[in-house]
Design a protein around this motif. Structure first.
Motif, PDB file in Angstrom:
ATOM      1  N   ALA A  98       0.839  -1.199   0.000  1.00  0.00           N
ATOM      2  CA  ALA A  98       0.000   0.000   0.000  1.00  0.00           C
ATOM      3  C   ALA A  98       0.876   1.252   0.000  1.00  0.00           C
ATOM      4  O   ALA A  98       0.594   2.223  -0.717  1.00  0.00           O
ATOM      5  N   ALA A  99       1.951   1.230   0.773  1.00  0.00           N
ATOM      6  CA  ALA A  99       2.878   2.368   0.809  1.00  0.00           C
ATOM      7  C   ALA A  99       3.548   2.551  -0.549  1.00  0.00           C
ATOM      8  O   ALA A  99       3.720   3.682  -1.026  1.00  0.00           O
ATOM      9  N   VAL A 100       3.901   1.440  -1.197  1.00  0.00           N
ATOM     10  CA  VAL A 100       4.494   1.511  -2.539  1.00  0.00           C
ATOM     11  C   VAL A 100       3.470   2.091  -3.512  1.00  0.00           C
ATOM     12  O   VAL A 100       3.793   2.957  -4.331  1.00  0.00           O
ATOM     13  N   GLY A 101       2.220   1.631  -3.418  1.00  0.00           N
ATOM     14  CA  GLY A 101       1.161   2.150  -4.281  1.00  0.00           C
ATOM     15  C   GLY A 101       0.946   3.638  -4.080  1.00  0.00           C
ATOM     16  O   GLY A 101       0.762   4.387  -5.048  1.00  0.00           O
ATOM     17  N   ASN A 102       0.974   4.078  -2.821  1.00  0.00           N
ATOM     18  CA  ASN A 102       0.834   5.508  -2.536  1.00  0.00           C
ATOM     19  C   ASN A 102       1.981   6.310  -3.148  1.00  0.00           C
ATOM     20  O   ASN A 102       1.774   7.402  -3.666  1.00  0.00           O
TER      21      ASN A 102
ATOM     22  N   SER B 288      11.028   2.274  -9.506  1.00  0.00           N
ATOM     23  CA  SER B 288      12.178   1.399  -9.728  1.00  0.00           C
ATOM     24  C   SER B 288      12.422   0.597  -8.446  1.00  0.00           C
ATOM     25  O   SER B 288      11.873   0.915  -7.388  1.00  0.00           O
ATOM     26  N   ASP B 289      13.251  -0.433  -8.542  1.00  0.00           N
ATOM     27  CA  ASP B 289      13.573  -1.227  -7.349  1.00  0.00           C
ATOM     28  C   ASP B 289      14.199  -0.357  -6.264  1.00  0.00           C
ATOM     29  O   ASP B 289      13.934  -0.549  -5.077  1.00  0.00           O
ATOM     30  N   GLU B 290      15.030   0.626  -6.649  1.00  0.00           N
ATOM     31  CA  GLU B 290      15.659   1.502  -5.668  1.00  0.00           C
ATOM     32  C   GLU B 290      14.608   2.332  -4.936  1.00  0.00           C
ATOM     33  O   GLU B 290      14.696   2.541  -3.728  1.00  0.00           O
ATOM     34  N   GLU B 291      13.597   2.805  -5.684  1.00  0.00           N
ATOM     35  CA  GLU B 291      12.539   3.608  -5.070  1.00  0.00           C
ATOM     36  C   GLU B 291      11.661   2.754  -4.152  1.00  0.00           C
ATOM     37  O   GLU B 291      11.257   3.199  -3.081  1.00  0.00           O
TER      38      GLU B 291
ATOM     39  N   ALA C 153      13.534   2.260  -1.035  1.00  0.00           N
ATOM     40  CA  ALA C 153      13.475   3.461  -0.194  1.00  0.00           C
ATOM     41  C   ALA C 153      12.168   3.502   0.596  1.00  0.00           C
ATOM     42  O   ALA C 153      12.156   3.869   1.779  1.00  0.00           O
ATOM     43  N   VAL C 154      11.067   3.096  -0.035  1.00  0.00           N
ATOM     44  CA  VAL C 154       9.771   3.044   0.664  1.00  0.00           C
ATOM     45  C   VAL C 154       9.837   2.011   1.787  1.00  0.00           C
ATOM     46  O   VAL C 154       9.379   2.266   2.908  1.00  0.00           O
ATOM     47  N   LEU C 155      10.435   0.850   1.509  1.00  0.00           N
ATOM     48  CA  LEU C 155      10.540  -0.203   2.529  1.00  0.00           C
ATOM     49  C   LEU C 155      11.419   0.250   3.695  1.00  0.00           C
ATOM     50  O   LEU C 155      11.113  -0.049   4.856  1.00  0.00           O
ATOM     51  N   VAL C 156      12.495   0.960   3.394  1.00  0.00           N
ATOM     52  CA  VAL C 156      13.378   1.482   4.450  1.00  0.00           C
ATOM     53  C   VAL C 156      12.593   2.431   5.345  1.00  0.00           C
ATOM     54  O   VAL C 156      12.681   2.375   6.579  1.00  0.00           O
ATOM     55  N   LYS C 157      11.797   3.299   4.728  1.00  0.00           N
ATOM     56  CA  LYS C 157      10.993   4.273   5.472  1.00  0.00           C
ATOM     57  C   LYS C 157       9.963   3.554   6.358  1.00  0.00           C
ATOM     58  O   LYS C 157       9.777   3.901   7.526  1.00  0.00           O
TER      59      LYS C 157
END
Length: 151
Positions: free
Chosen positions: A32-36, A48-51, A54-58
């Protein structure tokens, strides 16, 4: 496998079939955070995988901070839940650097950029973050950069 997002989706489906509620809910929250993040901005786009990383790190950082806050408030059960969610997310994050590895990378980045003195903290942090590439928390990187610039 394809992208990190595809891996998250496949793992969530596997957890759903296995009736693993913790993993299912955590990965749903992460997706859901990735979708947002994908719909934030002018138009929807694939991250991208890097982005996605970054969402997962956050999200993992949010879990750690919430666990500390709940533990400080005497809510051990909720703190344990947040910690467990953070552990699920940690499976998808790169291995964190040790203090020695972090110090080496920061020293290399500072030497390559010719940074010296606290007045160059901003550009030095940018160079150090690029060298570390998400393998250490920003706070740890900042502390190490500050230590090396001061010393």
């Amino acid at each position: 496998m394809g992208t990190l997002k595809d891996t998250l989706t496949a793992d969530m489906r596997t957890a759903l079939k296995a009736r693993d509620e913790l993993t299912t809910s955590t990965l749903r929250m992460a997706l859901a955070a990735v979708g947002n993040a994908e719909v934030a901005g002018a138009s929807k786009r694939e991250l991208s995988d890097e982005e996605v990383l970054a969402v997962l790190v956050k999200e993992a950082k949010k879990r750690r901070e919430a666990a500390v806050a709940f533990a400080d408030a005497g809510r051990a059960e909720q703190a344990a839940k947040e910690t467990a969610e953070g552990d699920v997310l940690a499976r998808y994050l790169p291995k964190q650097l040790s203090d020695e590895e972090l110090a080496e990378l920061v020293a290399g980045a500072l030497a390559a950029g010719g940074f010296s003195g606290m007045g160059q903290m901003g550009p030095a942090m940018k160079a150090a973050q690029a060298a570390v590439a998400g393998r250490a928390e920003g706070g740890r990187v900042a502390a190490e950069v500050r230590r090396q610039l001061a010393g």
